[in-house]
Structures are given as C-alpha cells and as structure tokens.
Motif scaffolding. Structure first.
Motif, PDB file in Angstrom:
ATOM      1  N   THR A  35       0.827  -1.211   0.000  1.00  0.00           N
ATOM      2  CA  THR A  35       0.000   0.000   0.000  1.00  0.00           C
ATOM      3  C   THR A  35       0.858   1.256   0.000  1.00  0.00           C
ATOM      4  O   THR A  35       0.513   2.253  -0.649  1.00  0.00           O
ATOM      5  CB  THR A  35      -0.942   0.013   1.216  1.00  0.00           C
ATOM      6  OG1 THR A  35      -0.184  -0.147   2.418  1.00  0.00           O
ATOM      7  CG2 THR A  35      -1.963  -1.102   1.121  1.00  0.00           C
ATOM      8  N   SER A  36       1.994   1.225   0.704  1.00  0.00           N
ATOM      9  CA  SER A  36       2.864   2.399   0.690  1.00  0.00           C
ATOM     10  C   SER A  36       3.566   2.548  -0.652  1.00  0.00           C
ATOM     11  O   SER A  36       3.879   3.662  -1.086  1.00  0.00           O
ATOM     12  CB  SER A  36       3.899   2.318   1.814  1.00  0.00           C
ATOM     13  OG  SER A  36       4.739   1.190   1.655  1.00  0.00           O
ATOM     14  N   LEU A  37       3.808   1.424  -1.348  1.00  0.00           N
ATOM     15  CA  LEU A  37       4.409   1.506  -2.679  1.00  0.00           C
ATOM     16  C   LEU A  37       3.455   2.204  -3.648  1.00  0.00           C
ATOM     17  O   LEU A  37       3.888   2.983  -4.509  1.00  0.00           O
ATOM     18  CB  LEU A  37       4.761   0.106  -3.181  1.00  0.00           C
ATOM     19  CG  LEU A  37       5.547   0.054  -4.495  1.00  0.00           C
ATOM     20  CD1 LEU A  37       6.929   0.673  -4.316  1.00  0.00           C
ATOM     21  CD2 LEU A  37       5.677  -1.387  -4.995  1.00  0.00           C
ATOM     22  N   ALA A  80      -8.945 -15.215  15.536  1.00  0.00           N
ATOM     23  CA  ALA A  80      -7.876 -15.322  14.540  1.00  0.00           C
ATOM     24  C   ALA A  80      -8.081 -14.336  13.398  1.00  0.00           C
ATOM     25  O   ALA A  80      -7.141 -13.656  12.969  1.00  0.00           O
ATOM     26  CB  ALA A  80      -7.811 -16.750  13.999  1.00  0.00           C
ATOM     27  N   THR A  81      -9.315 -14.245  12.908  1.00  0.00           N
ATOM     28  CA  THR A  81      -9.570 -13.318  11.801  1.00  0.00           C
ATOM     29  C   THR A  81      -9.566 -11.875  12.294  1.00  0.00           C
ATOM     30  O   THR A  81      -9.238 -10.963  11.532  1.00  0.00           O
ATOM     31  CB  THR A  81     -10.900 -13.642  11.113  1.00  0.00           C
ATOM     32  OG1 THR A  81     -11.950 -13.666  12.081  1.00  0.00           O
ATOM     33  CG2 THR A  81     -10.836 -14.987  10.412  1.00  0.00           C
ATOM     34  N   GLY A  82      -9.930 -11.663  13.576  1.00  0.00           N
ATOM     35  CA  GLY A  82      -9.808 -10.321  14.141  1.00  0.00           C
ATOM     36  C   GLY A  82      -8.352  -9.876  14.186  1.00  0.00           C
ATOM     37  O   GLY A  82      -8.020  -8.729  13.853  1.00  0.00           O
ATOM     38  N   LEU A  83      -7.468 -10.776  14.621  1.00  0.00           N
ATOM     39  CA  LEU A  83      -6.034 -10.472  14.622  1.00  0.00           C
ATOM     40  C   LEU A  83      -5.531 -10.205  13.202  1.00  0.00           C
ATOM     41  O   LEU A  83      -4.759  -9.258  12.970  1.00  0.00           O
ATOM     42  CB  LEU A  83      -5.254 -11.637  15.234  1.00  0.00           C
ATOM     43  CG  LEU A  83      -5.350 -11.813  16.750  1.00  0.00           C
ATOM     44  CD1 LEU A  83      -4.780 -13.166  17.160  1.00  0.00           C
ATOM     45  CD2 LEU A  83      -4.602 -10.690  17.462  1.00  0.00           C
ATOM     46  N   ALA A  84      -5.968 -11.045  12.248  1.00  0.00           N
ATOM     47  CA  ALA A  84      -5.534 -10.866  10.867  1.00  0.00           C
ATOM     48  C   ALA A  84      -6.048  -9.546  10.296  1.00  0.00           C
ATOM     49  O   ALA A  84      -5.331  -8.846   9.572  1.00  0.00           O
ATOM     50  CB  ALA A  84      -6.021 -12.031  10.007  1.00  0.00           C
ATOM     51  N   THR A  85      -7.292  -9.193  10.632  1.00  0.00           N
ATOM     52  CA  THR A  85      -7.851  -7.932  10.153  1.00  0.00           C
ATOM     53  C   THR A  85      -7.122  -6.747  10.781  1.00  0.00           C
ATOM     54  O   THR A  85      -6.826  -5.758  10.112  1.00  0.00           O
ATOM     55  CB  THR A  85      -9.348  -7.849  10.489  1.00  0.00           C
ATOM     56  OG1 THR A  85     -10.011  -8.978   9.924  1.00  0.00           O
ATOM     57  CG2 THR A  85      -9.964  -6.591   9.918  1.00  0.00           C
ATOM     58  N   MET A  86      -6.828  -6.845  12.081  1.00  0.00           N
ATOM     59  CA  MET A  86      -6.072  -5.793  12.745  1.00  0.00           C
ATOM     60  C   MET A  86      -4.702  -5.617  12.080  1.00  0.00           C
ATOM     61  O   MET A  86      -4.233  -4.491  11.857  1.00  0.00           O
ATOM     62  CB  MET A  86      -5.901  -6.129  14.221  1.00  0.00           C
ATOM     63  CG  MET A  86      -5.124  -5.088  15.017  1.00  0.00           C
ATOM     64  SD  MET A  86      -4.809  -5.638  16.709  1.00  0.00           S
ATOM     65  CE  MET A  86      -3.603  -6.942  16.414  1.00  0.00           C
ATOM     66  N   THR A  87      -4.069  -6.734  11.760  1.00  0.00           N
ATOM     67  CA  THR A  87      -2.782  -6.694  11.064  1.00  0.00           C
ATOM     68  C   THR A  87      -2.902  -5.943   9.745  1.00  0.00           C
ATOM     69  O   THR A  87      -2.069  -5.097   9.407  1.00  0.00           O
ATOM     70  CB  THR A  87      -2.289  -8.135  10.810  1.00  0.00           C
ATOM     71  OG1 THR A  87      -1.989  -8.745  12.058  1.00  0.00           O
ATOM     72  CG2 THR A  87      -1.063  -8.157   9.929  1.00  0.00           C
ATOM     73  N   GLN A  88      -3.948  -6.261   9.001  1.00  0.00           N
ATOM     74  CA  GLN A  88      -4.178  -5.594   7.711  1.00  0.00           C
ATOM     75  C   GLN A  88      -4.382  -4.093   7.884  1.00  0.00           C
ATOM     76  O   GLN A  88      -3.751  -3.286   7.193  1.00  0.00           O
ATOM     77  CB  GLN A  88      -5.406  -6.205   7.049  1.00  0.00           C
ATOM     78  CG  GLN A  88      -5.907  -5.441   5.835  1.00  0.00           C
ATOM     79  CD  GLN A  88      -7.321  -5.845   5.468  1.00  0.00           C
ATOM     80  OE1 GLN A  88      -7.658  -7.020   5.557  1.00  0.00           O
ATOM     81  NE2 GLN A  88      -8.140  -4.901   5.064  1.00  0.00           N
ATOM     82  N   GLN A  89      -5.252  -3.706   8.835  1.00  0.00           N
ATOM     83  CA  GLN A  89      -5.571  -2.290   9.010  1.00  0.00           C
ATOM     84  C   GLN A  89      -4.347  -1.493   9.454  1.00  0.00           C
ATOM     85  O   GLN A  89      -4.087  -0.396   8.966  1.00  0.00           O
ATOM     86  CB  GLN A  89      -6.686  -2.103  10.052  1.00  0.00           C
ATOM     87  CG  GLN A  89      -7.856  -3.075   9.980  1.00  0.00           C
ATOM     88  CD  GLN A  89      -8.801  -2.797   8.826  1.00  0.00           C
ATOM     89  OE1 GLN A  89      -8.364  -2.424   7.754  1.00  0.00           O
ATOM     90  NE2 GLN A  89     -10.085  -2.993   9.045  1.00  0.00           N
ATOM     91  N   ILE A  90      -3.584  -2.058  10.404  1.00  0.00           N
ATOM     92  CA  ILE A  90      -2.406  -1.346  10.895  1.00  0.00           C
ATOM     93  C   ILE A  90      -1.332  -1.284   9.823  1.00  0.00           C
ATOM     94  O   ILE A  90      -0.642  -0.267   9.672  1.00  0.00           O
ATOM     95  CB  ILE A  90      -1.880  -2.011  12.189  1.00  0.00           C
ATOM     96  CG1 ILE A  90      -2.904  -1.808  13.314  1.00  0.00           C
ATOM     97  CG2 ILE A  90      -0.536  -1.428  12.597  1.00  0.00           C
ATOM     98  CD1 ILE A  90      -2.525  -2.462  14.628  1.00  0.00           C
ATOM     99  N   GLY A  91      -1.180  -2.361   9.046  1.00  0.00           N
ATOM    100  CA  GLY A  91      -0.205  -2.325   7.952  1.00  0.00           C
ATOM    101  C   GLY A  91      -0.522  -1.242   6.941  1.00  0.00           C
ATOM    102  O   GLY A  91       0.362  -0.491   6.502  1.00  0.00           O
ATOM    103  N   ILE A  92      -1.785  -1.133   6.570  1.00  0.00           N
ATOM    104  CA  ILE A  92      -2.204  -0.099   5.628  1.00  0.00           C
ATOM    105  C   ILE A  92      -1.975   1.287   6.216  1.00  0.00           C
ATOM    106  O   ILE A  92      -1.531   2.216   5.527  1.00  0.00           O
ATOM    107  CB  ILE A  92      -3.691  -0.298   5.248  1.00  0.00           C
ATOM    108  CG1 ILE A  92      -3.860  -1.565   4.407  1.00  0.00           C
ATOM    109  CG2 ILE A  92      -4.233   0.907   4.488  1.00  0.00           C
ATOM    110  CD1 ILE A  92      -5.304  -1.954   4.159  1.00  0.00           C
TER     111      ILE A  92
END
Length: 478
Positions: free
Chosen positions: A296-298, A409-421
């Motif tokens: 996303t940063s790229l 598990a999907t909450g953690l994965a979603t949090m990972t996605q949101q914070i990464g973005i």
C-alpha cells in the motif's frame, strides 16, 4: 465449547465438502462482495479529498481527518469486534455492521458540514471493524481447512487487494463524472443487497457456551490500538520526532503492555496467550503486516512518481494501477494451488522473494515516460508476489485453530491488515521526504527511489522472518 482445538479442527476437516455446493457459492459471493466493498472504502476518497475540502469548507490542516477518522476506528476496534463476533454470533455482528455501514455511507453522501462528514467516517470505520473480522470468520467456518478454504481465502485476498486499487480508480471516475458524494452513495445498494440475502443463506455461528467478555482487556487493547494508529497518522503529517506523534505512540505502547499484563491474569482473556503463542498465528501475522505495509505504501510512492515526476493527472495515475490490480487478481487466483503444492510457509517465502525482486526493479525508474513499461511490468509481477504472501498469511494465521477461535484469529488478521495499511504511508513518506535534498522533479525522484529501496528491504525482512520463525509451523501442503 466442549471439544478441544484438535478435535474441533479434525471434525471440521472430516465434514469439509469436496466441491463448492450452490449454497457455498452464494455464501462466497456474499462475503466477498462485502469484503470488496470495504477494501474499496480504504482508498476511494483519496483522489477526492481536495474536492471534498473545497465543497465542505475543510481547512487544509484538518483535511487529513477524513482518512484518519476512518483508519482510527477500523484498526482500533477490529480485535474487540472480532472477539465479540465469537461470543455473540458472527452473522449477527456481520448484519449489524452492514446496517451501520449503509446508514453511515448515506450520511456521508448527504453531509453538509465537516463535522457531519467526520461523524460518518467514524461510523464507517466502526462498521468496517465489525464486518471485516465477522465476515472473515464466517468465511473460515463455512469453508473448513483444506482446498476450499484456501480457494476462498485466495479469492478474498485478491478482491481485497484489487479493491484497494479499484477504490483509487473509482474515486477519480465518480468525482470527475458525478460528484464526490457518490463515493459514499455507492456503498448503500451493495450493503442493502448483502443485508437482504445473508439471513437466508448464511447460518449463525457462535459457541455453545458464552464466556464473559474480558472488559479490562477490551478497553486497554482498544485504547492502545487507537493511540498507536493516531501516532502513526500524526507522524505522517508532523514528522516522527514531533510531540503529536510521539505522545500517542508512547501512550499506546503503555496501554498495550497493560493489556498483556491483564491477559495473563483474567480467566477468560480477550486474546488467549496460547493462541498468540502459536508460531503460525504470531509469525503469520508479522508476514501479513509487512505485506500490507509495503504494497500500500508503494502505491503511494508510485502515485507521487506518476504525478510529480512524470506529470500525470490524478485520474491517469489512478488508472495506471489497473495493471497492479490485475496482478493481485492473478496472484489470488493461483495462490491456493501454490499453497496446495508447496505449503503456506514456502508460499510466503517465494511470494516475498518475487515481491522483493520487482520492488527493487523499480529503482530503474527515470524521469521520462519511457519508464512506464518498467513500472507496469514490475507492479504486475510484484502484485502477484504480494498476493501470494497475503493469501499465505491468511491461511497460516487461521490454521490449526478451532471454530470457536476463528473470530479471534480473523480479528487479529484484520487488525494486522488495518495497521499495515495505516503504517505504510507515513513511514515511507517520512523516508522519501528525508531523502529529498532539493527542489524539483530530480529531488523528488531521488527521495522516492530511496523509499523504494527501503520498501524492498522491508519485504526481504518479511521473507527472512517467515523462513526462520515459521520453521516447524503447521503447513497446509498436501
């Protein structure tokens, strides 16, 4: 639940259908439509921000809150809502989130003041924090571990990544041809359609016994994540050394440490430390964080390159990312087969290497439009590699867990996605700005190339962590 994780997982595997039934196809379409819509929301307003500011009277300093208000809630509340979905019903939370999303989108499109628009963005973010983990956990519990789940997660990952690119293109088209308000209105019919069909197609999913909600853990982790995300967004605007960034980051770190201490003591923790202790969960999420942060940063860096160096219009720059969108769809489509052949860990590593190579290839970009061929080839191939990592991350981070832990598990994965973005753009923006030692296109190009080099190095770091720390983790290769 009265069964162990292993028994639950084994039972799911035995009951797993061998082919997509008509009902499962409809379940897949509904859940993918919702996830695609949410992914589009992350970027659909980026091109329209200046126009919105002029139309509603936002000051330049406050314009970034249109994006920040959404990102704060989408990232800060996703872990809490993921656990609530486990406890009180995933379908129930999914439907409630869609109602809020439709109402907030309608309110945003009709907004006549900055306050009304920011309020709508807050509720859009809250709806995203509810619908995304609930939808993902419905996906993983509807498709037990095996080829069908990998196919479903592959399509989900491809559409989410393509949605981010589509949002940039769609936002430009709607703003130019109609009005920025349609960037909000377009959500309403999609949300209502999914809302109408879902109760007849998707069964409720929740545990037999409802444990107590860990309120101290919920409050500390939510406030901690809100503070961290606020600090990251402020760093992008004011710089990493500014009090506006450092203070919320410090508060966030303290609150997350408090959260960790709370989870060790309560009888029914929000995030059981045994789940976080699984290598597949912990290091799978690290790989996902890096994948979302870098790609996303790229897109942000290349948007600056196209507009500031090559002189493209915002709409033309957005359309240039169509090739990247195609690459993500291709990557998401082939990822399940790759995982089935070589396993999720090897897919994470090979996809990361592919993304690293073609991100580094962008260092060859010049100040002439003849460089477009390199940009298009590199973004396509890099998009394929990035999607292999994202699907590998989703499969890895949700495997080996019982159905009653899938919301977590999907909450953690979603949090990972949101914070990464959220993290990616301010980090790479700071790197690029620090490397711009003058004015003009040449200085911009030098700064962007420096940030691209850092981006490639971070992807390579993700490859190394997956190769080293996922050794011995459960693989889904058959």
């Amino acid at each position: 639940m009265s069964v162990t994780d292993a028994e639950a997982t084994g039972a799911s595997a035995q009951a797993a259908p061998a082919v997509l039934t008509p009902r499962l196809r409809l379940v897949l379409v509904l859940l993918l439509a919702a996830q695609f819509m949410l992914a589009v929301d992350f970027s659909i307003l980026n091109v329209a921000l200046p126009v919105i500011g002029q139309g509603l009277g936002f000051s330049l300093a406050h314009l970034q809150w249109i994006a920040t208000a959404f990102a704060l809630c989408a990232a800060g509340f996703t872990l809490l809502f993921g656990r609530i979905a486990d406890l009180f019903g995933r379908r129930r939370l999914f439907l409630a989130g869609l109602v809020v999303l439709a109402a907030a989108s309608l309110g945003g499109g009709l907004a006549q003041s900055p306050e009304a628009l920011i309020t709508a963005r807050v509720f859009q973010g809250l709806a995203t924090a509810a619908v995304t983990p609930a939808g993902l956990s419905l996906l993983t519990t509807s498709f037990p571990e095996g080829p069908l789940r990998e196919k479903a997660l592959g399509l989900n990952g491809a559409l989410m990544s393509a949605g981010f690119t589509t949002g940039a293109i769609l936002g430009g088209l709607l703003t130019d041809l109609l009005s920025w308000r349609w960037a909000f209105f377009i959500n309403v019919p999609v949300a209502l359609a999914v809302l109408f069909v879902t109760p007849a197609v998707i069964r409720e999913s929740r545990p037999d016994e409802r444990p107590r909600l860990d309120l101290p853990g919920a409050v500390s982790v939510t406030l901690g994540l809100l503070s961290v995300v606020l600090g990251l967004t402020q760093a992008g605007e004011h710089g990493w050394g500014s009090p506006a960034a450092l203070l919320p980051l410090a508060v966030g770190v303290v609150l997350l440490l408090v959260f960790g201490a709370v989870e060790r003591k309560v009888s029914a923790p929000l995030v059981p430390l045994g789940v976080l202790g699984k290598r597949s969960v912990a290091w799978g999420n690290v790989a996902g964080l890096i994948a979302f942060l870098t790609e996303t940063s790229l897109v942000f860096l290349l948007t600056l390159y196209l507009q500031e160096v090559l002189g493209f219009s915002p709409l033309a720059a957005g359309l240039s990312f169509g090739v990247l969108g195609i690459g993500t769809v291709v990557g998401g489509s082939v990822a399940p087969r790759v995982i089935g052949r070589i396993g999720s860990k090897a897919t994470l590593v090979s996809g990361g290497i592919l993304q690293t190579v073609f991100t580094a290839a962008l260092l060859g970009l010049g100040d002439h439009r003849s460089s477009m061929w390199l940009l298009l080839i590199a973004t396509f191939a890099g998009g394929v590699g990035n999607m292999l990592v994202i699907v590998g991350f989703m499969v890895t981070a949700t495997s080996g867990l019982a159905d009653h832990e899938q919301g977590l598990a999907t909450g953690l994965a979603t949090m990972t996605q949101q914070i990464g973005i959220t993290m990616g753009t301010p980090i790479m923006s700071a790197v690029a700005t620090a490397a711009m030692t003058g004015a003009g296109a040449a200085a911009v190009l030098h700064g962007l190339k420096t940030a691209v080099a850092v981006n490639a190095a971070v992807v390579l770091l993700g490859v190394a962590t997956s190769a080293v720390f996922l050794r011995g983790a459960r693989s889904s290769a058959r």
